[in-house]
Design a protein around this motif. Structure first.
Motif, PDB file in Angstrom:
ATOM      1  N   PHE A 205       0.852  -1.191   0.000  1.00  0.00           N
ATOM      2  CA  PHE A 205       0.000   0.000   0.000  1.00  0.00           C
ATOM      3  C   PHE A 205       0.888   1.240   0.000  1.00  0.00           C
ATOM      4  O   PHE A 205       2.083   1.172   0.337  1.00  0.00           O
ATOM      5  CB  PHE A 205      -0.830   0.064   1.291  1.00  0.00           C
ATOM      6  CG  PHE A 205      -2.176  -0.605   1.250  1.00  0.00           C
ATOM      7  CD1 PHE A 205      -2.894  -0.758   0.076  1.00  0.00           C
ATOM      8  CD2 PHE A 205      -2.752  -1.065   2.436  1.00  0.00           C
ATOM      9  CE1 PHE A 205      -4.137  -1.356   0.081  1.00  0.00           C
ATOM     10  CE2 PHE A 205      -3.996  -1.664   2.457  1.00  0.00           C
ATOM     11  CZ  PHE A 205      -4.699  -1.811   1.266  1.00  0.00           C
ATOM     12  N   ALA A 206       0.277   2.362  -0.317  1.00  0.00           N
ATOM     13  CA  ALA A 206       0.897   3.648  -0.023  1.00  0.00           C
ATOM     14  C   ALA A 206       0.665   3.939   1.467  1.00  0.00           C
ATOM     15  O   ALA A 206      -0.161   3.296   2.125  1.00  0.00           O
ATOM     16  CB  ALA A 206       0.294   4.743  -0.888  1.00  0.00           C
ATOM     17  N   GLN A 207       1.374   4.947   1.980  1.00  0.00           N
ATOM     18  CA  GLN A 207       1.351   5.192   3.427  1.00  0.00           C
ATOM     19  C   GLN A 207      -0.051   5.452   3.965  1.00  0.00           C
ATOM     20  O   GLN A 207      -0.433   4.928   5.021  1.00  0.00           O
ATOM     21  CB  GLN A 207       2.265   6.372   3.773  1.00  0.00           C
ATOM     22  CG  GLN A 207       3.749   6.061   3.701  1.00  0.00           C
ATOM     23  CD  GLN A 207       4.350   6.346   2.341  1.00  0.00           C
ATOM     24  OE1 GLN A 207       3.704   6.180   1.312  1.00  0.00           O
ATOM     25  NE2 GLN A 207       5.609   6.788   2.338  1.00  0.00           N
ATOM     26  N   HIS A 208      -0.823   6.272   3.261  1.00  0.00           N
ATOM     27  CA  HIS A 208      -2.147   6.632   3.777  1.00  0.00           C
ATOM     28  C   HIS A 208      -3.025   5.404   3.958  1.00  0.00           C
ATOM     29  O   HIS A 208      -3.811   5.308   4.898  1.00  0.00           O
ATOM     30  CB  HIS A 208      -2.841   7.629   2.829  1.00  0.00           C
ATOM     31  CG  HIS A 208      -3.429   6.963   1.622  1.00  0.00           C
ATOM     32  ND1 HIS A 208      -2.696   6.706   0.482  1.00  0.00           N
ATOM     33  CD2 HIS A 208      -4.667   6.455   1.392  1.00  0.00           C
ATOM     34  CE1 HIS A 208      -3.462   6.089  -0.403  1.00  0.00           C
ATOM     35  NE2 HIS A 208      -4.649   5.918   0.122  1.00  0.00           N
ATOM     36  N   ALA A 209      -2.891   4.424   3.036  1.00  0.00           N
ATOM     37  CA  ALA A 209      -3.747   3.244   3.089  1.00  0.00           C
ATOM     38  C   ALA A 209      -3.335   2.305   4.218  1.00  0.00           C
ATOM     39  O   ALA A 209      -4.187   1.667   4.854  1.00  0.00           O
ATOM     40  CB  ALA A 209      -3.709   2.516   1.744  1.00  0.00           C
ATOM     41  N   HIS A 210      -2.027   2.207   4.484  1.00  0.00           N
ATOM     42  CA  HIS A 210      -1.591   1.406   5.636  1.00  0.00           C
ATOM     43  C   HIS A 210      -2.198   1.959   6.927  1.00  0.00           C
ATOM     44  O   HIS A 210      -2.530   1.200   7.843  1.00  0.00           O
ATOM     45  CB  HIS A 210      -0.064   1.413   5.742  1.00  0.00           C
ATOM     46  CG  HIS A 210       0.614   0.490   4.774  1.00  0.00           C
ATOM     47  ND1 HIS A 210       0.280  -0.835   4.645  1.00  0.00           N
ATOM     48  CD2 HIS A 210       1.625   0.708   3.881  1.00  0.00           C
ATOM     49  CE1 HIS A 210       1.048  -1.411   3.732  1.00  0.00           C
ATOM     50  NE2 HIS A 210       1.871  -0.487   3.254  1.00  0.00           N
ATOM     51  N   LEU A 211      -2.342   3.273   6.972  1.00  0.00           N
ATOM     52  CA  LEU A 211      -2.976   3.904   8.133  1.00  0.00           C
ATOM     53  C   LEU A 211      -4.479   3.703   8.125  1.00  0.00           C
ATOM     54  O   LEU A 211      -5.077   3.236   9.097  1.00  0.00           O
ATOM     55  CB  LEU A 211      -2.665   5.406   8.154  1.00  0.00           C
ATOM     56  CG  LEU A 211      -1.317   5.845   8.708  1.00  0.00           C
ATOM     57  CD1 LEU A 211      -1.126   7.337   8.476  1.00  0.00           C
ATOM     58  CD2 LEU A 211      -1.230   5.539  10.199  1.00  0.00           C
ATOM     59  N   SER A 212      -5.099   4.054   7.009  1.00  0.00           N
ATOM     60  CA  SER A 212      -6.560   4.070   6.945  1.00  0.00           C
ATOM     61  C   SER A 212      -7.184   2.695   7.101  1.00  0.00           C
ATOM     62  O   SER A 212      -8.243   2.541   7.702  1.00  0.00           O
ATOM     63  CB  SER A 212      -7.018   4.685   5.613  1.00  0.00           C
ATOM     64  OG  SER A 212      -6.611   6.031   5.532  1.00  0.00           O
ATOM     65  N   PHE A 213      -6.522   1.675   6.533  1.00  0.00           N
ATOM     66  CA  PHE A 213      -7.098   0.333   6.562  1.00  0.00           C
ATOM     67  C   PHE A 213      -6.501  -0.551   7.646  1.00  0.00           C
ATOM     68  O   PHE A 213      -6.788  -1.748   7.711  1.00  0.00           O
ATOM     69  CB  PHE A 213      -6.978  -0.310   5.178  1.00  0.00           C
ATOM     70  CG  PHE A 213      -7.743   0.441   4.125  1.00  0.00           C
ATOM     71  CD1 PHE A 213      -9.126   0.511   4.170  1.00  0.00           C
ATOM     72  CD2 PHE A 213      -7.085   1.121   3.117  1.00  0.00           C
ATOM     73  CE1 PHE A 213      -9.842   1.223   3.221  1.00  0.00           C
ATOM     74  CE2 PHE A 213      -7.777   1.836   2.166  1.00  0.00           C
ATOM     75  CZ  PHE A 213      -9.169   1.887   2.217  1.00  0.00           C
ATOM     76  N   GLY A 214      -5.639   0.033   8.496  1.00  0.00           N
ATOM     77  CA  GLY A 214      -5.186  -0.650   9.699  1.00  0.00           C
ATOM     78  C   GLY A 214      -4.091  -1.672   9.529  1.00  0.00           C
ATOM     79  O   GLY A 214      -3.686  -2.321  10.503  1.00  0.00           O
ATOM     80  N   THR A 215      -3.544  -1.843   8.320  1.00  0.00           N
ATOM     81  CA  THR A 215      -2.507  -2.862   8.122  1.00  0.00           C
ATOM     82  C   THR A 215      -1.233  -2.527   8.896  1.00  0.00           C
ATOM     83  O   THR A 215      -0.496  -3.435   9.286  1.00  0.00           O
ATOM     84  CB  THR A 215      -2.189  -3.025   6.623  1.00  0.00           C
ATOM     85  OG1 THR A 215      -1.945  -1.729   6.043  1.00  0.00           O
ATOM     86  CG2 THR A 215      -3.345  -3.680   5.900  1.00  0.00           C
TER      87      THR A 215
END
Length: 338
Positions: A205-215
Protein backbone atom coordinates in the motif's frame (compact mmCIF):
# COMPACT_ATOMS: atom_id res chain seq x y z
CA UNK A 1 -56.34 43.55 -10.11
CA UNK A 2 -56.93 39.80 -10.16
CA UNK A 3 -55.22 39.54 -13.54
CA UNK A 4 -52.24 41.51 -12.28
CA UNK A 5 -51.95 39.34 -9.18
CA UNK A 6 -52.20 36.21 -11.27
CA UNK A 7 -49.52 37.47 -13.64
CA UNK A 8 -47.30 38.41 -10.74
CA UNK A 9 -47.80 35.01 -9.15
CA UNK A 10 -46.99 33.28 -12.41
CA UNK A 11 -43.84 35.35 -12.80
CA UNK A 12 -42.75 34.49 -9.26
CA UNK A 13 -43.50 30.82 -9.83
CA UNK A 14 -41.50 30.92 -13.03
CA UNK A 15 -38.53 32.39 -11.17
CA UNK A 16 -38.75 29.70 -8.52
CA UNK A 17 -38.91 26.95 -11.14
CA UNK A 18 -35.99 28.47 -13.03
CA UNK A 19 -33.96 28.58 -9.83
CA UNK A 20 -34.83 24.98 -9.05
CA UNK A 21 -33.93 23.79 -12.54
CA UNK A 22 -30.55 25.53 -12.32
CA UNK A 23 -29.58 23.60 -9.19
CA UNK A 24 -27.36 20.57 -9.72
CA UNK A 25 -26.86 17.74 -7.23
CA UNK A 26 -24.37 14.96 -7.90
CA UNK A 27 -23.44 11.84 -5.97
CA UNK A 28 -19.83 10.62 -5.83
CA UNK A 29 -19.03 7.01 -4.97
CA UNK A 30 -15.78 6.31 -3.10
CA UNK A 31 -14.97 3.76 -0.35
CA UNK A 32 -13.37 3.30 3.04
CA UNK A 33 -13.42 6.51 5.04
CA UNK A 34 -12.33 10.08 4.43
CA UNK A 35 -8.53 10.05 4.13
CA UNK A 36 -5.65 11.50 2.11
CA UNK A 37 -6.73 9.40 -0.88
CA UNK A 38 -10.11 11.15 -1.08
CA UNK A 39 -9.16 14.70 -0.11
CA UNK A 40 -9.28 16.00 -3.69
CA UNK A 41 -12.81 14.65 -4.12
CA UNK A 42 -13.85 16.35 -0.88
CA UNK A 43 -12.11 19.58 -1.93
CA UNK A 44 -13.75 19.50 -5.36
CA UNK A 45 -17.17 19.18 -3.70
CA UNK A 46 -16.34 22.08 -1.42
CA UNK A 47 -15.13 24.29 -4.26
CA UNK A 48 -18.07 23.78 -6.61
CA UNK A 49 -20.52 24.48 -3.82
CA UNK A 50 -18.69 27.64 -2.77
CA UNK A 51 -18.29 28.97 -6.30
CA UNK A 52 -21.94 28.40 -7.21
CA UNK A 53 -23.46 29.56 -3.95
CA UNK A 54 -24.73 26.07 -3.26
CA UNK A 55 -26.34 25.64 -6.68
CA UNK A 56 -23.97 22.78 -7.55
CA UNK A 57 -23.40 20.19 -4.84
CA UNK A 58 -21.54 16.88 -4.81
CA UNK A 59 -22.45 14.38 -2.09
CA UNK A 60 -19.45 12.14 -1.36
CA UNK A 61 -20.53 8.64 -0.29
CA UNK A 62 -18.10 6.22 1.36
CA UNK A 63 -19.39 2.83 0.27
CA UNK A 64 -23.06 3.69 0.41
CA UNK A 65 -23.57 3.69 -3.35
CA UNK A 66 -21.41 0.86 -4.64
CA UNK A 67 -18.62 -1.57 -3.91
CA UNK A 68 -15.15 -0.34 -4.99
CA UNK A 69 -14.88 -2.85 -7.83
CA UNK A 70 -18.29 -1.84 -9.17
CA UNK A 71 -17.85 1.93 -9.32
CA UNK A 72 -17.11 1.98 -13.05
CA UNK A 73 -20.20 -0.14 -13.69
CA UNK A 74 -22.25 2.33 -11.66
CA UNK A 75 -20.91 5.20 -13.75
CA UNK A 76 -21.79 3.35 -16.94
CA UNK A 77 -25.46 2.99 -16.01
CA UNK A 78 -25.74 6.43 -14.40
CA UNK A 79 -26.31 5.14 -10.87
CA UNK A 80 -24.21 8.12 -9.71
CA UNK A 81 -22.42 10.96 -11.45
CA UNK A 82 -18.88 10.69 -10.09
CA UNK A 83 -16.70 7.87 -8.78
CA UNK A 84 -13.19 6.84 -7.90
CA UNK A 85 -11.77 3.49 -9.00
CA UNK A 86 -8.41 1.76 -9.29
CA UNK A 87 -7.23 0.37 -12.61
CA UNK A 88 -6.08 -2.89 -11.06
CA UNK A 89 -9.60 -3.73 -9.91
CA UNK A 90 -10.72 -4.51 -13.47
CA UNK A 91 -7.79 -4.31 -15.87
CA UNK A 92 -9.86 -5.60 -18.80
CA UNK A 93 -12.17 -2.57 -18.60
CA UNK A 94 -9.45 0.08 -18.51
CA UNK A 95 -6.53 -1.49 -20.35
CA UNK A 96 -4.93 1.71 -21.64
CA UNK A 97 -4.35 3.34 -18.24
CA UNK A 98 -2.66 0.21 -16.89
CA UNK A 99 0.52 1.57 -18.47
CA UNK A 100 0.65 3.74 -15.34
CA UNK A 101 0.79 0.64 -13.14
CA UNK A 102 3.83 -0.93 -14.78
CA UNK A 103 6.43 -1.81 -12.14
CA UNK A 104 9.51 0.37 -11.66
CA UNK A 105 8.12 2.95 -14.09
CA UNK A 106 10.48 5.64 -12.81
CA UNK A 107 7.98 8.09 -11.28
CA UNK A 108 9.55 9.60 -8.16
CA UNK A 109 7.17 12.26 -6.82
CA UNK A 110 3.47 12.93 -6.47
CA UNK A 111 3.81 15.88 -8.87
CA UNK A 112 5.32 13.58 -11.49
CA UNK A 113 2.50 11.10 -10.90
CA UNK A 114 -0.05 13.85 -11.61
CA UNK A 115 1.75 14.91 -14.78
CA UNK A 116 2.07 11.44 -16.32
CA UNK A 117 -1.45 10.40 -15.30
CA UNK A 118 -3.15 13.42 -16.81
CA UNK A 119 -1.09 13.13 -19.99
CA UNK A 120 -2.24 9.53 -20.38
CA UNK A 121 -5.85 10.40 -19.53
CA UNK A 122 -5.92 12.88 -22.43
CA UNK A 123 -4.68 10.30 -24.96
CA UNK A 124 -7.35 9.40 -27.56
CA UNK A 125 -7.03 5.70 -26.74
CA UNK A 126 -7.91 6.36 -23.11
CA UNK A 127 -10.73 8.76 -23.97
CA UNK A 128 -12.21 6.18 -26.32
CA UNK A 129 -11.90 3.27 -23.92
CA UNK A 130 -13.46 5.21 -21.05
CA UNK A 131 -16.30 6.39 -23.30
CA UNK A 132 -17.34 2.73 -23.66
CA UNK A 133 -18.23 2.91 -19.97
CA UNK A 134 -19.92 6.30 -20.32
CA UNK A 135 -17.01 7.67 -18.29
CA UNK A 136 -14.72 10.67 -18.54
CA UNK A 137 -11.63 10.85 -16.33
CA UNK A 138 -11.28 14.27 -14.70
CA UNK A 139 -8.36 13.78 -12.31
CA UNK A 140 -5.99 11.27 -10.80
CA UNK A 141 -5.51 10.25 -7.16
CA UNK A 142 -1.71 10.51 -7.00
CA UNK A 143 0.00 8.14 -4.63
CA UNK A 144 3.65 7.57 -3.75
CA UNK A 145 5.46 4.35 -4.46
CA UNK A 146 3.95 1.39 -2.67
CA UNK A 147 5.86 -0.50 0.00
CA UNK A 148 5.21 -3.63 2.00
CA UNK A 149 4.24 -4.16 5.61
CA UNK A 150 4.63 -7.58 7.12
CA UNK A 151 5.39 -9.63 10.20
CA UNK A 152 8.40 -11.68 11.17
CA UNK A 153 11.64 -11.15 9.28
CA UNK A 154 11.69 -8.54 6.49
CA UNK A 155 13.00 -9.55 3.05
CA UNK A 156 16.71 -8.98 2.48
CA UNK A 157 17.27 -11.41 -0.42
CA UNK A 158 15.28 -12.04 -3.59
CA UNK A 159 14.53 -15.59 -2.47
CA UNK A 160 12.57 -14.13 0.45
CA UNK A 161 9.82 -13.09 -1.98
CA UNK A 162 9.44 -16.64 -3.24
CA UNK A 163 6.13 -17.96 -1.96
CA UNK A 164 5.27 -14.69 -0.22
CA UNK A 165 1.52 -14.13 -0.23
CA UNK A 166 1.16 -10.44 -0.93
CA UNK A 167 -1.84 -8.18 -1.32
CA UNK A 168 -0.92 -6.37 -4.54
CA UNK A 169 -3.00 -5.43 -7.58
CA UNK A 170 -2.27 -4.70 -11.22
CA UNK A 171 1.33 -4.33 -12.31
CA UNK A 172 2.52 -4.60 -8.73
CA UNK A 173 0.97 -8.03 -8.45
CA UNK A 174 2.73 -9.04 -11.68
CA UNK A 175 6.04 -7.75 -10.30
CA UNK A 176 5.83 -9.86 -7.15
CA UNK A 177 4.70 -12.86 -9.19
CA UNK A 178 7.82 -12.46 -11.36
CA UNK A 179 10.01 -13.08 -8.31
CA UNK A 180 7.97 -16.00 -6.98
CA UNK A 181 5.40 -14.13 -4.90
CA UNK A 182 1.74 -15.09 -4.74
CA UNK A 183 -0.29 -11.91 -5.30
CA UNK A 184 -3.92 -11.51 -4.31
CA UNK A 185 -6.04 -8.53 -5.28
CA UNK A 186 -8.45 -8.29 -2.35
CA UNK A 187 -10.06 -4.86 -2.12
CA UNK A 188 -8.34 -2.31 0.09
CA UNK A 189 -11.15 -2.52 2.62
CA UNK A 190 -10.47 -6.28 3.02
CA UNK A 191 -6.67 -6.06 3.33
CA UNK A 192 -6.54 -5.83 7.13
CA UNK A 193 -8.73 -8.89 7.56
CA UNK A 194 -6.66 -10.81 5.01
CA UNK A 195 -3.47 -9.94 6.88
CA UNK A 196 -4.92 -10.63 10.32
CA UNK A 197 -6.29 -14.03 9.30
CA UNK A 198 -3.11 -15.06 7.50
CA UNK A 199 -4.62 -15.10 4.01
CA UNK A 200 -1.70 -12.84 3.04
CA UNK A 201 1.76 -12.46 4.56
CA UNK A 202 2.31 -8.89 3.44
CA UNK A 203 0.35 -5.95 2.07
CA UNK A 204 1.55 -3.44 -0.52
CA UNK A 205 0.00 0.00 0.00
CA UNK A 206 0.90 3.65 -0.02
CA UNK A 207 1.35 5.19 3.43
CA UNK A 208 -2.15 6.63 3.78
CA UNK A 209 -3.75 3.24 3.09
CA UNK A 210 -1.59 1.41 5.64
CA UNK A 211 -2.98 3.90 8.13
CA UNK A 212 -6.56 4.07 6.94
CA UNK A 213 -7.10 0.33 6.56
CA UNK A 214 -5.19 -0.65 9.70
CA UNK A 215 -2.51 -2.86 8.12
CA UNK A 216 0.19 -0.86 9.90
CA UNK A 217 -1.31 -2.06 13.20
CA UNK A 218 -0.51 -5.67 12.28
CA UNK A 219 3.00 -4.96 11.03
CA UNK A 220 6.45 -5.58 12.47
CA UNK A 221 8.21 -3.86 9.56
CA UNK A 222 7.75 -1.59 6.54
CA UNK A 223 10.04 -1.60 3.50
CA UNK A 224 11.17 1.99 3.17
CA UNK A 225 12.94 1.68 -0.19
CA UNK A 226 11.54 -1.19 -2.27
CA UNK A 227 9.41 1.24 -4.35
CA UNK A 228 8.20 -1.26 -6.97
CA UNK A 229 5.54 1.04 -8.37
CA UNK A 230 2.10 2.32 -7.52
CA UNK A 231 -1.50 1.92 -8.59
CA UNK A 232 -3.50 4.36 -10.64
CA UNK A 233 -6.89 5.44 -9.34
CA UNK A 234 -8.76 7.99 -11.44
CA UNK A 235 -11.80 10.03 -10.58
CA UNK A 236 -14.39 9.79 -13.34
CA UNK A 237 -17.68 11.40 -14.18
CA UNK A 238 -20.64 10.03 -16.11
CA UNK A 239 -20.40 11.56 -19.59
CA UNK A 240 -24.14 12.15 -19.92
CA UNK A 241 -24.30 13.88 -16.55
CA UNK A 242 -21.23 15.97 -17.40
CA UNK A 243 -22.63 17.08 -20.74
CA UNK A 244 -26.01 17.87 -19.16
CA UNK A 245 -24.44 20.33 -16.71
CA UNK A 246 -25.35 23.98 -17.22
CA UNK A 247 -22.34 25.61 -18.92
CA UNK A 248 -21.56 27.71 -15.85
CA UNK A 249 -21.51 24.62 -13.61
CA UNK A 250 -19.32 22.71 -16.05
CA UNK A 251 -16.89 25.62 -16.10
CA UNK A 252 -16.80 25.67 -12.30
CA UNK A 253 -16.15 21.94 -12.17
CA UNK A 254 -13.35 22.09 -14.73
CA UNK A 255 -11.70 25.14 -13.20
CA UNK A 256 -11.71 23.58 -9.73
CA UNK A 257 -9.77 20.42 -10.62
CA UNK A 258 -6.29 21.94 -10.38
CA UNK A 259 -7.21 23.51 -7.03
CA UNK A 260 -8.46 20.17 -5.74
CA UNK A 261 -5.26 18.41 -6.82
CA UNK A 262 -3.12 21.14 -5.24
CA UNK A 263 -4.98 20.67 -1.95
CA UNK A 264 -4.45 16.91 -2.19
CA UNK A 265 -0.69 17.32 -2.70
CA UNK A 266 -0.32 19.61 0.30
CA UNK A 267 -2.37 17.31 2.49
CA UNK A 268 -0.47 14.18 1.41
CA UNK A 269 2.83 15.96 1.91
CA UNK A 270 1.89 16.64 5.51
CA UNK A 271 1.09 12.95 6.00
CA UNK A 272 4.49 11.92 4.63
CA UNK A 273 6.23 14.33 7.01
CA UNK A 274 4.68 12.52 9.98
CA UNK A 275 5.30 8.98 8.71
CA UNK A 276 8.44 8.33 10.73
CA UNK A 277 6.67 9.30 13.94
CA UNK A 278 3.77 7.00 13.03
CA UNK A 279 6.14 4.07 12.63
CA UNK A 280 7.81 4.85 15.93
CA UNK A 281 4.49 5.16 17.72
CA UNK A 282 3.31 1.79 16.42
CA UNK A 283 6.64 0.04 16.94
CA UNK A 284 7.16 -0.71 13.25
CA UNK A 285 10.74 -1.09 12.01
CA UNK A 286 11.90 0.59 8.79
CA UNK A 287 13.38 -2.24 6.73
CA UNK A 288 15.89 -1.29 4.03
CA UNK A 289 16.03 -3.77 1.15
CA UNK A 290 19.63 -4.12 -0.11
CA UNK A 291 20.32 -2.25 -3.36
CA UNK A 292 21.53 -5.39 -5.09
CA UNK A 293 18.25 -7.13 -4.25
CA UNK A 294 16.26 -4.27 -5.74
CA UNK A 295 18.44 -4.45 -8.87
CA UNK A 296 17.69 -8.19 -9.16
CA UNK A 297 13.99 -7.49 -8.63
CA UNK A 298 14.00 -4.89 -11.43
CA UNK A 299 15.82 -7.22 -13.79
CA UNK A 300 13.15 -9.88 -13.33
CA UNK A 301 10.12 -7.60 -13.21
CA UNK A 302 10.58 -4.25 -14.94
CA UNK A 303 11.72 -4.89 -18.52
CA UNK A 304 10.01 -8.27 -19.07
CA UNK A 305 6.64 -7.09 -17.74
CA UNK A 306 6.82 -3.84 -19.71
CA UNK A 307 7.67 -5.63 -22.97
CA UNK A 308 4.93 -8.19 -22.37
CA UNK A 309 2.42 -5.41 -21.67
CA UNK A 310 3.36 -3.60 -24.88
CA UNK A 311 3.07 -6.84 -26.86
CA UNK A 312 -0.27 -7.86 -25.33
CA UNK A 313 -1.90 -4.44 -25.58
CA UNK A 314 -0.68 -3.93 -29.13
CA UNK A 315 -2.21 -7.26 -30.09
CA UNK A 316 -5.50 -5.96 -28.70
CA UNK A 317 -5.35 -2.89 -30.91
CA UNK A 318 -4.08 -0.35 -28.39
CA UNK A 319 -1.19 2.02 -29.18
CA UNK A 320 0.81 0.54 -26.31
CA UNK A 321 4.24 1.77 -27.33
CA UNK A 322 2.87 5.28 -27.79
CA UNK A 323 1.33 5.20 -24.33
CA UNK A 324 4.56 4.04 -22.71
CA UNK A 325 6.59 6.59 -24.65
CA UNK A 326 4.18 9.33 -23.56
CA UNK A 327 4.87 8.47 -19.91
CA UNK A 328 8.62 8.76 -20.46
CA UNK A 329 8.30 11.95 -22.52
CA UNK A 330 6.13 13.55 -19.84
CA UNK A 331 8.54 12.57 -17.08
CA UNK A 332 11.43 14.07 -19.03
CA UNK A 333 9.48 17.28 -19.67
CA UNK A 334 8.41 17.53 -16.03
CA UNK A 335 12.04 17.29 -14.97
CA UNK A 336 13.06 20.01 -17.41
CA UNK A 337 14.66 17.70 -19.95
CA UNK A 338 15.06 18.44 -23.64
Amino acid sequence: MKTCLTAAACTALGLVLATQSAATEWNASVWGKRRAFTEHVEKLAELVSEKTGGEFTINVSYGGLSKPRENLDGIEIGAFEMAQFCAGYHRDKNRAITVLELPFLGVNTLEEEVAVSHAIYDHPAVLGEMAKWNARIIMTSPMPQYNLVGTGTPPDALVDFDGMRVRATGGLGQAFEAVGGVPTSVAATEAYGAMQSGVVDTVAFAQHAHLSFGTINEADWWTENLNPGTVNCPVVVNIEAYEALPPEHRDVLNSSIDEAIAHYLVNYGELLETWDSVLKEKGVTKAKVPDEVIAEFKAKAADPIREQWISDMSAQGLPAQDLYDLVQFTLNAKRGGN
